[in-house]
Design a protein around this motif. Structure first.
Motif, PDB file in Angstrom:
ATOM      1  N   ASP A   2       0.918  -1.414   0.077  1.00  0.00           N
ATOM      2  CA  ASP A   2       0.014   0.060  -0.043  1.00  0.00           C
ATOM      3  C   ASP A   2       0.959   1.155   0.000  1.00  0.00           C
ATOM      4  O   ASP A   2       0.715   2.149  -0.607  1.00  0.00           O
ATOM      5  CB  ASP A   2      -0.967  -0.083   1.030  1.00  0.00           C
ATOM      6  CG  ASP A   2      -2.037  -0.898   1.229  1.00  0.00           C
ATOM      7  OD1 ASP A   2      -2.268  -1.425   0.014  1.00  0.00           O
ATOM      8  OD2 ASP A   2      -2.692  -1.426   2.033  1.00  0.00           O
ATOM      9  N   ALA A   3       1.991   1.262   0.705  1.00  0.00           N
ATOM     10  CA  ALA A   3       2.817   2.389   0.903  1.00  0.00           C
ATOM     11  C   ALA A   3       3.398   2.660  -0.426  1.00  0.00           C
ATOM     12  O   ALA A   3       3.887   3.757  -0.864  1.00  0.00           O
ATOM     13  CB  ALA A   3       3.789   2.169   1.927  1.00  0.00           C
ATOM     14  N   HIS A   4       3.696   1.647  -1.458  1.00  0.00           N
ATOM     15  CA  HIS A   4       4.369   1.680  -2.576  1.00  0.00           C
ATOM     16  C   HIS A   4       3.423   1.727  -3.793  1.00  0.00           C
ATOM     17  O   HIS A   4       3.760   1.601  -5.083  1.00  0.00           O
ATOM     18  CB  HIS A   4       5.645   0.721  -2.890  1.00  0.00           C
ATOM     19  CG  HIS A   4       6.581   1.084  -1.853  1.00  0.00           C
ATOM     20  ND1 HIS A   4       6.469   0.449  -0.411  1.00  0.00           N
ATOM     21  CD2 HIS A   4       7.857   1.403  -1.962  1.00  0.00           C
ATOM     22  CE1 HIS A   4       7.544   0.817   0.095  1.00  0.00           C
ATOM     23  NE2 HIS A   4       8.654   1.268  -0.396  1.00  0.00           N
ATOM     24  N   ASN A   5       2.118   1.845  -3.546  1.00  0.00           N
ATOM     25  CA  ASN A   5       1.242   1.842  -4.594  1.00  0.00           C
ATOM     26  C   ASN A   5       1.154   0.591  -5.126  1.00  0.00           C
ATOM     27  O   ASN A   5       0.950   0.586  -6.589  1.00  0.00           O
ATOM     28  CB  ASN A   5       1.028   3.021  -5.377  1.00  0.00           C
ATOM     29  CG  ASN A   5       0.635   4.347  -4.380  1.00  0.00           C
ATOM     30  OD1 ASN A   5      -0.133   4.350  -3.616  1.00  0.00           O
ATOM     31  ND2 ASN A   5       1.799   5.280  -4.673  1.00  0.00           N
ATOM     32  N   LEU A   6       1.369  -0.561  -4.797  1.00  0.00           N
ATOM     33  CA  LEU A   6       1.592  -1.768  -5.636  1.00  0.00           C
ATOM     34  C   LEU A   6       0.716  -2.938  -5.251  1.00  0.00           C
ATOM     35  O   LEU A   6       0.610  -3.973  -5.876  1.00  0.00           O
ATOM     36  CB  LEU A   6       3.047  -2.239  -5.258  1.00  0.00           C
ATOM     37  CG  LEU A   6       4.280  -1.649  -5.907  1.00  0.00           C
ATOM     38  CD1 LEU A   6       5.484  -2.153  -5.530  1.00  0.00           C
ATOM     39  CD2 LEU A   6       4.092  -1.795  -7.602  1.00  0.00           C
ATOM     40  N   ARG A   7      -0.359  -2.665  -4.318  1.00  0.00           N
ATOM     41  CA  ARG A   7      -1.051  -3.722  -4.012  1.00  0.00           C
ATOM     42  C   ARG A   7      -2.088  -4.245  -5.270  1.00  0.00           C
ATOM     43  O   ARG A   7      -2.072  -5.647  -5.216  1.00  0.00           O
ATOM     44  CB  ARG A   7      -2.175  -3.462  -2.900  1.00  0.00           C
ATOM     45  CG  ARG A   7      -2.733  -4.896  -2.129  1.00  0.00           C
ATOM     46  CD  ARG A   7      -3.843  -4.799  -1.488  1.00  0.00           C
ATOM     47  NE  ARG A   7      -3.631  -4.277  -0.076  1.00  0.00           N
ATOM     48  CZ  ARG A   7      -4.127  -4.596   0.881  1.00  0.00           C
ATOM     49  NH1 ARG A   7      -5.211  -5.310   0.870  1.00  0.00           N
ATOM     50  NH2 ARG A   7      -3.664  -3.892   2.076  1.00  0.00           N
ATOM     51  N   PRO A   8      -2.550  -3.339  -6.126  1.00  0.00           N
ATOM     52  CA  PRO A   8      -3.359  -3.886  -7.439  1.00  0.00           C
ATOM     53  C   PRO A   8      -2.284  -4.702  -8.201  1.00  0.00           C
ATOM     54  O   PRO A   8      -2.987  -5.525  -9.115  1.00  0.00           O
ATOM     55  CB  PRO A   8      -3.649  -2.581  -8.132  1.00  0.00           C
ATOM     56  CG  PRO A   8      -3.675  -1.344  -6.939  1.00  0.00           C
ATOM     57  CD  PRO A   8      -2.376  -1.676  -6.192  1.00  0.00           C
ATOM     58  N   PHE A   9      -1.160  -4.566  -8.131  1.00  0.00           N
ATOM     59  CA  PHE A   9      -0.280  -5.555  -8.882  1.00  0.00           C
ATOM     60  C   PHE A   9       0.512  -6.630  -8.113  1.00  0.00           C
ATOM     61  O   PHE A   9       1.523  -7.237  -8.679  1.00  0.00           O
ATOM     62  CB  PHE A   9       0.731  -4.751  -9.424  1.00  0.00           C
ATOM     63  CG  PHE A   9       0.320  -3.402 -10.096  1.00  0.00           C
ATOM     64  CD1 PHE A   9      -0.601  -3.441 -11.487  1.00  0.00           C
ATOM     65  CD2 PHE A   9       0.163  -2.146  -9.498  1.00  0.00           C
ATOM     66  CE1 PHE A   9      -0.900  -2.404 -12.167  1.00  0.00           C
ATOM     67  CE2 PHE A   9      -0.370  -0.978 -10.084  1.00  0.00           C
ATOM     68  CZ  PHE A   9      -1.174  -1.265 -11.328  1.00  0.00           C
ATOM     69  N   LYS A  10      -0.218  -7.067  -7.119  1.00  0.00           N
ATOM     70  CA  LYS A  10       0.224  -8.050  -6.296  1.00  0.00           C
ATOM     71  C   LYS A  10       0.561  -9.416  -7.052  1.00  0.00           C
ATOM     72  O   LYS A  10      -0.346  -9.771  -7.894  1.00  0.00           O
ATOM     73  CB  LYS A  10      -0.585  -8.599  -5.172  1.00  0.00           C
ATOM     74  CG  LYS A  10      -0.126  -9.171  -3.998  1.00  0.00           C
ATOM     75  CD  LYS A  10      -1.104  -9.186  -2.739  1.00  0.00           C
ATOM     76  CE  LYS A  10      -0.374  -9.645  -1.585  1.00  0.00           C
ATOM     77  NZ  LYS A  10      -1.100  -9.731  -0.487  1.00  0.00           N
ATOM     78  N   GLY A  11       1.623  -9.979  -6.793  1.00  0.00           N
ATOM     79  CA  GLY A  11       2.222 -11.180  -7.991  1.00  0.00           C
ATOM     80  C   GLY A  11       3.202 -10.594  -8.981  1.00  0.00           C
ATOM     81  O   GLY A  11       3.936 -11.742  -9.344  1.00  0.00           O
ATOM     82  N   ALA A  12       3.309  -9.480  -9.150  1.00  0.00           N
ATOM     83  CA  ALA A  12       4.444  -8.920 -10.344  1.00  0.00           C
ATOM     84  C   ALA A  12       5.503  -9.013  -9.515  1.00  0.00           C
ATOM     85  O   ALA A  12       5.602  -8.907  -8.279  1.00  0.00           O
ATOM     86  CB  ALA A  12       4.049  -7.570 -10.580  1.00  0.00           C
ATOM     87  N   PRO A  13       6.708  -8.988 -10.066  1.00  0.00           N
ATOM     88  CA  PRO A  13       7.987  -9.386  -9.565  1.00  0.00           C
ATOM     89  C   PRO A  13       8.346  -8.213  -8.469  1.00  0.00           C
ATOM     90  O   PRO A  13       9.036  -8.620  -7.668  1.00  0.00           O
ATOM     91  CB  PRO A  13       8.951  -9.239 -10.668  1.00  0.00           C
ATOM     92  CG  PRO A  13       8.186  -9.011 -11.934  1.00  0.00           C
ATOM     93  CD  PRO A  13       6.916  -9.274 -11.753  1.00  0.00           C
ATOM     94  N   GLU A  14       7.957  -6.977  -8.747  1.00  0.00           N
ATOM     95  CA  GLU A  14       8.046  -5.925  -7.776  1.00  0.00           C
ATOM     96  C   GLU A  14       7.638  -5.931  -6.678  1.00  0.00           C
ATOM     97  O   GLU A  14       7.900  -5.372  -5.565  1.00  0.00           O
ATOM     98  CB  GLU A  14       7.593  -4.718  -8.615  1.00  0.00           C
ATOM     99  CG  GLU A  14       8.536  -4.199  -9.762  1.00  0.00           C
ATOM    100  CD  GLU A  14       8.192  -4.962 -10.950  1.00  0.00           C
ATOM    101  OE1 GLU A  14       8.930  -5.103 -12.008  1.00  0.00           O
ATOM    102  OE2 GLU A  14       6.776  -5.602 -10.719  1.00  0.00           O
ATOM    103  N   THR A  15       6.509  -6.970  -6.285  1.00  0.00           N
ATOM    104  CA  THR A  15       5.946  -7.255  -5.056  1.00  0.00           C
ATOM    105  C   THR A  15       6.500  -8.184  -4.151  1.00  0.00           C
ATOM    106  O   THR A  15       5.972  -8.470  -3.261  1.00  0.00           O
ATOM    107  CB  THR A  15       4.327  -7.450  -5.388  1.00  0.00           C
ATOM    108  OG1 THR A  15       4.383  -8.763  -6.022  1.00  0.00           O
ATOM    109  CG2 THR A  15       3.656  -6.305  -6.212  1.00  0.00           C
ATOM    110  N   PHE A  16       7.712  -8.749  -4.608  1.00  0.00           N
ATOM    111  CA  PHE A  16       8.236  -9.734  -3.695  1.00  0.00           C
ATOM    112  C   PHE A  16       9.727  -9.168  -3.109  1.00  0.00           C
ATOM    113  O   PHE A  16      10.254  -8.296  -3.745  1.00  0.00           O
ATOM    114  CB  PHE A  16       8.674 -10.846  -4.621  1.00  0.00           C
ATOM    115  CG  PHE A  16       7.605 -11.740  -4.995  1.00  0.00           C
ATOM    116  CD1 PHE A  16       7.112 -12.917  -4.368  1.00  0.00           C
ATOM    117  CD2 PHE A  16       7.052 -11.653  -6.124  1.00  0.00           C
ATOM    118  CE1 PHE A  16       6.247 -13.741  -4.526  1.00  0.00           C
ATOM    119  CE2 PHE A  16       5.808 -12.285  -6.367  1.00  0.00           C
ATOM    120  CZ  PHE A  16       5.546 -13.577  -5.747  1.00  0.00           C
TER     121      PHE A  16
END
Length: 236
Positions: free
Chosen positions: A92-106
């Motif tokens: 959430d802090a990095h505005n990435l929750r909608p893209f969970k599962g992408a490499p940047e979310t690991f």
């Protein structure tokens, strides 16, 4: 052959033909066993990379079962990569929750630290909770002589992910027709309660880009399987 498997905490029935078992799965496990025999006094780490929708979790649960049934094969333990998602608060802090599962979310640094630990001895492994939608730390105790780490991005041709290669003794990749994966993934979301429109939208936003990225931007593996449109596996 119908076989009952425990996958992600759920009991499911999987089907593999005797021909496929004898000509694909057992020979593949025999190759892994030969690799382990080269260094029998330490754990062998196998990376299985594949796009979403290729049945990684079910397949590796089946391989675990086969390894227990054959005294000539070492015991195998499957370790899913999903437990290395960043926590939702971080996403959430990095505005990435909608893209969970992408490499940047690991959390790749955390994954590297765990791989180093289990390579050198027994250790713990996190697991993704589908109830909390966050990782649960130390959920799995790693003890088997051979482990298969499975996930989408383990062979991603990117500097940070490429660095994980120092921990990999043998790599596997599953390729598949993109159209077949789209159908499987949309149906998976429909089965989870989404409408057809919402399932299609999720595919276009999340699963579709991940499928394309895995298929087109992964490094070559030591061994590649092809999943057919019918869901069978053959050597590529």
């Amino acid at each position: 052959m119908k076989i009952g498997l425990m996958v992600n905490g759920l009991q499911i029935d999987a089907y593999y033909s005797d021909h496929e078992i004898q000509n694909v799965h057992i020979p593949l496990l025999q190759q892994i066993a030969k690799r382990h025999a080269l260094t029998p006094h330490r754990r062998t780490l196998v990376f299985l990379s594949a796009p979403p929708g290729t049945g990684k979790s079910t397949l590796t649960a089946f391989w675990e079962t086969l390894s227990r049934q054959d005294p000539d094969l070492p015991d195998i333990q499957t370790l899913p990569m999903d437990g290395f998602h960043h926590y939702n608060a971080w996403l959430d802090a990095h505005n990435l929750r909608p893209f969970k599962g992408a490499p940047e979310t690991f959390d790749v640094d955390k994954l590297a630290a765990n791989l180093r630990q289990i390579r050198d001895g027994d250790g713990d492994w996190p697991q993704y909770s589908r109830q909390k939608h966050d990782p649960v730390e130390s959920a799995i105790r790693v003890t088997a002589p051979v482990v298969i780490v499975e996930g989408n991005w383990l062979l991603l041709d990117d500097d940070k992910w490429r660095a994980l290669g120092e921990f990999c003794d043998f790599s596997l990749f599953i390729s598949a027709p993109a159209a077949a994966l789209r159908e499987r993934l949309v149906q998976r979301k429909r089965a989870g309660g989404l409408s057809q429109a919402d399932a299609e939208a999720f595919y276009l936003r999340t699963d579709g880009p991940n499928v394309e990225r895995v298929l087109c931007h992964s490094r070559p593996a030591d061994l590649t399987l092809q999943m057919t449109a019918e869901g069978e596996y053959v050597f590529a």
